[in-house]
Design a protein around this motif. Sequence first.
Motif, PDB file in Angstrom:
ATOM      1  N   UNK A  87       0.827  -1.217   0.000  1.00 39.04           N
ATOM      2  CA  UNK A  87       0.000   0.000   0.000  1.00 39.04           C
ATOM      3  C   UNK A  87       0.858   1.263   0.000  1.00 39.04           C
ATOM      4  N   UNK A  88       1.964   1.248   0.753  1.00 41.46           N
ATOM      5  CA  UNK A  88       2.856   2.405   0.779  1.00 41.46           C
ATOM      6  C   UNK A  88       3.479   2.636  -0.596  1.00 41.46           C
ATOM      7  N   UNK A  89       3.959   1.556  -1.214  1.00 39.84           N
ATOM      8  CA  UNK A  89       4.572   1.676  -2.539  1.00 39.84           C
ATOM      9  C   UNK A  89       3.533   2.140  -3.565  1.00 39.84           C
ATOM     10  N   UNK A  90       2.330   1.588  -3.465  1.00 43.66           N
ATOM     11  CA  UNK A  90       1.266   1.969  -4.399  1.00 43.66           C
ATOM     12  C   UNK A  90       0.918   3.443  -4.257  1.00 43.66           C
ATOM     13  N   UNK A  91       0.879   3.951  -3.030  1.00 44.69           N
ATOM     14  CA  UNK A  91       0.572   5.379  -2.841  1.00 44.69           C
ATOM     15  C   UNK A  91       1.694   6.247  -3.402  1.00 44.69           C
ATOM     16  N   UNK A  92       2.945   5.792  -3.289  1.00 41.45           N
ATOM     17  CA  UNK A  92       4.059   6.533  -3.884  1.00 41.45           C
ATOM     18  C   UNK A  92       3.946   6.551  -5.408  1.00 41.45           C
ATOM     19  N   UNK A  93       3.590   5.402  -5.983  1.00 44.53           N
ATOM     20  CA  UNK A  93       3.417   5.318  -7.441  1.00 44.53           C
ATOM     21  C   UNK A  93       2.295   6.253  -7.891  1.00 44.53           C
ATOM     22  N   UNK A  94       1.195   6.258  -7.145  1.00 40.55           N
ATOM     23  CA  UNK A  94       0.072   7.148  -7.489  1.00 40.55           C
ATOM     24  C   UNK A  94       0.493   8.616  -7.434  1.00 40.55           C
TER      25      UNK A  94
END
Length: 195
Positions: free
Chosen positions: A108-115
């Motif tokens: 989730x942390x990585x996904x939020x960074x990607x977003x």
Amino acid sequence: MASTGKKTRGRKKTQMKMIENKEDRLVTFSKRRLGIYKKISELSILCGTEILFIVFSPTGKPFSFGCPSIESVSNHFLNKNRPINDNTNILIEAYRMVRTNKLVQHYNEVQSQIDAIKRKKKVLVSAQQTSETNNTNHWWKTPIHQCNPRELNELYSRFSELAHLCHIAWCKKIANASSMPTSTYFGNGHHRREF
């Protein structure tokens, strides 16, 4: 003042043999019962099995101990079809759940960074398209708090170049207006700033 002799005999290794005196046997059993239960519990956890332990006191009274509980062990023997409650599987499942939760949190942390990167890219592409459409480059309007270190360095270079050009223009104005009083033309003591 200081006592020269010991008041107790300390720990001694006792020989393993039956205690003849019934009262001494009962006292010894009472003192060691909890220690025996603890050792049985540790053995059960290490082996991952259920254990039922019954011991009789010197008076003939039975004491029972079951790990994980007497009910689970007795239910296992009374109902053969019921699966064994294996502590090992419970520990493995608990570890698996903790690990899975950590991985999901990291994902989730990585996904939020990607977003966030995608949103920034979209804004930059939109700004670039607008800039190309207008045939002007408004680099000085870029919000500083949204810039990365490379972009900040580029902005700094451009502002330095602009300041240098302003300084040259200012010097030319001074040379051209040498006959005019400096205080009225330049605004009473404005100082140029070196970058």
